[in-house]
Scaffold this motif. Structure first.
Motif, PDB file in Angstrom:
ATOM      1  N   ARG A 106       0.911  -1.264  -0.063  1.00 54.47           N
ATOM      2  CA  ARG A 106      -0.161  -0.228   0.116  1.00 54.47           C
ATOM      3  C   ARG A 106       0.769   1.191   0.106  1.00 54.47           C
ATOM      4  O   ARG A 106       0.402   2.274  -0.433  1.00 54.47           O
ATOM      5  CB  ARG A 106      -0.773  -0.057   1.219  1.00 54.47           C
ATOM      6  CG  ARG A 106      -1.940  -1.259   1.120  1.00 54.47           C
ATOM      7  CD  ARG A 106      -3.272  -1.004   1.672  1.00 54.47           C
ATOM      8  NE  ARG A 106      -3.992  -2.228   2.037  1.00 54.47           N
ATOM      9  CZ  ARG A 106      -4.748  -2.716   0.818  1.00 54.47           C
ATOM     10  NH1 ARG A 106      -4.542  -2.285  -0.225  1.00 54.47           N
ATOM     11  NH2 ARG A 106      -5.656  -3.717   1.021  1.00 54.47           N
ATOM     12  N   GLU A 109       0.727   2.686  -3.582  1.00 53.38           N
ATOM     13  CA  GLU A 109      -0.625   3.270  -4.007  1.00 53.38           C
ATOM     14  C   GLU A 109      -0.602   4.563  -4.397  1.00 53.38           C
ATOM     15  O   GLU A 109      -0.126   5.387  -3.735  1.00 53.38           O
ATOM     16  CB  GLU A 109      -1.827   2.933  -2.908  1.00 53.38           C
ATOM     17  CG  GLU A 109      -2.220   1.726  -2.825  1.00 53.38           C
ATOM     18  CD  GLU A 109      -3.341   1.346  -2.029  1.00 53.38           C
ATOM     19  OE1 GLU A 109      -4.406   0.709  -2.311  1.00 53.38           O
ATOM     20  OE2 GLU A 109      -3.399   2.256  -0.732  1.00 53.38           O
ATOM     21  N   LEU A 111      -3.647   7.044  -4.446  1.00 53.72           N
ATOM     22  CA  LEU A 111      -5.085   6.933  -4.297  1.00 53.72           C
ATOM     23  C   LEU A 111      -5.655   8.188  -5.049  1.00 53.72           C
ATOM     24  O   LEU A 111      -4.926   9.167  -4.757  1.00 53.72           O
ATOM     25  CB  LEU A 111      -5.497   6.746  -3.021  1.00 53.72           C
ATOM     26  CG  LEU A 111      -5.177   5.644  -2.324  1.00 53.72           C
ATOM     27  CD1 LEU A 111      -5.326   5.510  -0.877  1.00 53.72           C
ATOM     28  CD2 LEU A 111      -5.900   4.315  -2.769  1.00 53.72           C
ATOM     29  N   ASP A 115     -11.252   7.064  -4.464  1.00 56.68           N
ATOM     30  CA  ASP A 115     -10.950   5.870  -3.488  1.00 56.68           C
ATOM     31  C   ASP A 115     -11.303   6.202  -2.387  1.00 56.68           C
ATOM     32  O   ASP A 115     -11.177   5.376  -1.261  1.00 56.68           O
ATOM     33  CB  ASP A 115      -9.628   5.601  -3.658  1.00 56.68           C
ATOM     34  CG  ASP A 115      -8.969   4.858  -4.934  1.00 56.68           C
ATOM     35  OD1 ASP A 115      -9.904   4.095  -5.494  1.00 56.68           O
ATOM     36  OD2 ASP A 115      -7.935   5.541  -5.519  1.00 56.68           O
ATOM     37  N   CYS A 118     -12.698   3.313  -0.221  1.00 58.37           N
ATOM     38  CA  CYS A 118     -11.919   2.356   0.107  1.00 58.37           C
ATOM     39  C   CYS A 118     -11.117   2.502   1.432  1.00 58.37           C
ATOM     40  O   CYS A 118     -11.058   1.645   2.288  1.00 58.37           O
ATOM     41  CB  CYS A 118     -10.844   1.903  -0.891  1.00 58.37           C
ATOM     42  SG  CYS A 118     -11.660   1.502  -2.477  1.00 58.37           S
ATOM     43  N   THR A 119     -10.441   3.809   1.376  1.00 56.76           N
ATOM     44  CA  THR A 119      -9.511   4.256   2.662  1.00 56.76           C
ATOM     45  C   THR A 119     -10.704   4.434   3.947  1.00 56.76           C
ATOM     46  O   THR A 119     -10.312   3.760   4.943  1.00 56.76           O
ATOM     47  CB  THR A 119      -9.142   5.680   2.459  1.00 56.76           C
ATOM     48  OG1 THR A 119      -9.895   6.522   2.042  1.00 56.76           O
ATOM     49  CG2 THR A 119      -8.182   5.652   1.238  1.00 56.76           C
TER      50      THR A 119
END
Length: 185
Positions: A106, A109, A111, A115, A118-119
């Motif tokens: 991660r 990532e 983002l 997103d 997702c977080t």
């Protein structure tokens, strides 16, 4: 899409429930439940909708998608108008998940604003782990809206809050870096 912690997603318009069941640190199973209150379930149609109708995608009781077989993506179909070259919900979701590798780093990532859900789910799960470690119940174990949790599919005016579509939802306080997101559990 309604998320029910820790591992269930309800797909609008309330005809699918997907349970992500971890087997170990690198393998997860999907249990998909489908129903139709107005007619008998058409298993053949649902197998097509889920993208599990071709012999090459479902082999020996599991989806056969990998980086090695390009996740069974059909590039010819893409040239002829298919956006992903994958057919059905299952293969599309699997390709996205599998392409990350067994354990995603991660820290690499990138983002984007889309997103934020997702977080937020990650924060809910981490907070739930912390609660259990303190001897408390995890988030969502006893939702006040039990029995009324549902996924909705509606078009609403820009100035109307999406929460108006799910009365009785539970809002979780937001951190300043993701004010736009509101999670319900």
């Amino acid at each position: 899409t309604a998320y029910v912690a820790p591992s269930t997603v309800m797909i609008p318009p309330n005809l699918f429930i997907v349970h992500d069941v971890p087997y170990d640190d690198t393998h997860t199973g999907w249990i998909v439940t489908h129903w139709d209150p107005d007619r008998p379930v058409d298993r053949e149609r649902m197998t097509r909708v889920m993208g599990l109708y071709t012999g090459d995608i479902w082999v020996a009781g599991r989806m056969d998608q990998s980086r090695e077989n390009n996740y069974r993506q059909n590039r010819g179909a893409m040239r002829n108008g298919s956006w992903s070259g994958l057919y059905g919900l299952g293969p599309e979701d699997a390709a996205v998940n599998l392409s990350q590798g067994p354990i995603l780093d991660r820290s690499k990532e990138h983002l984007v604003p889309a997103d934020v859900a997702c977080t937020r789910v990650r924060r809910i799960l981490l907070e739930s782990v912390a609660r259990v470690q303190r001897g408390e119940d995890p988030i969502g174990l006893h939702p006040k809206s039990a029995g009324t949790i549902k996924a909705v599919e509606e078009t609403i005016p820009e100035d109307v809050a999406w929460t108006s579509c799910v009365p009785g939802n539970v809002e979780i306080a937001q951190r300043s870096d993701d004010r736009a997101a509101v999670a319900s559990h």
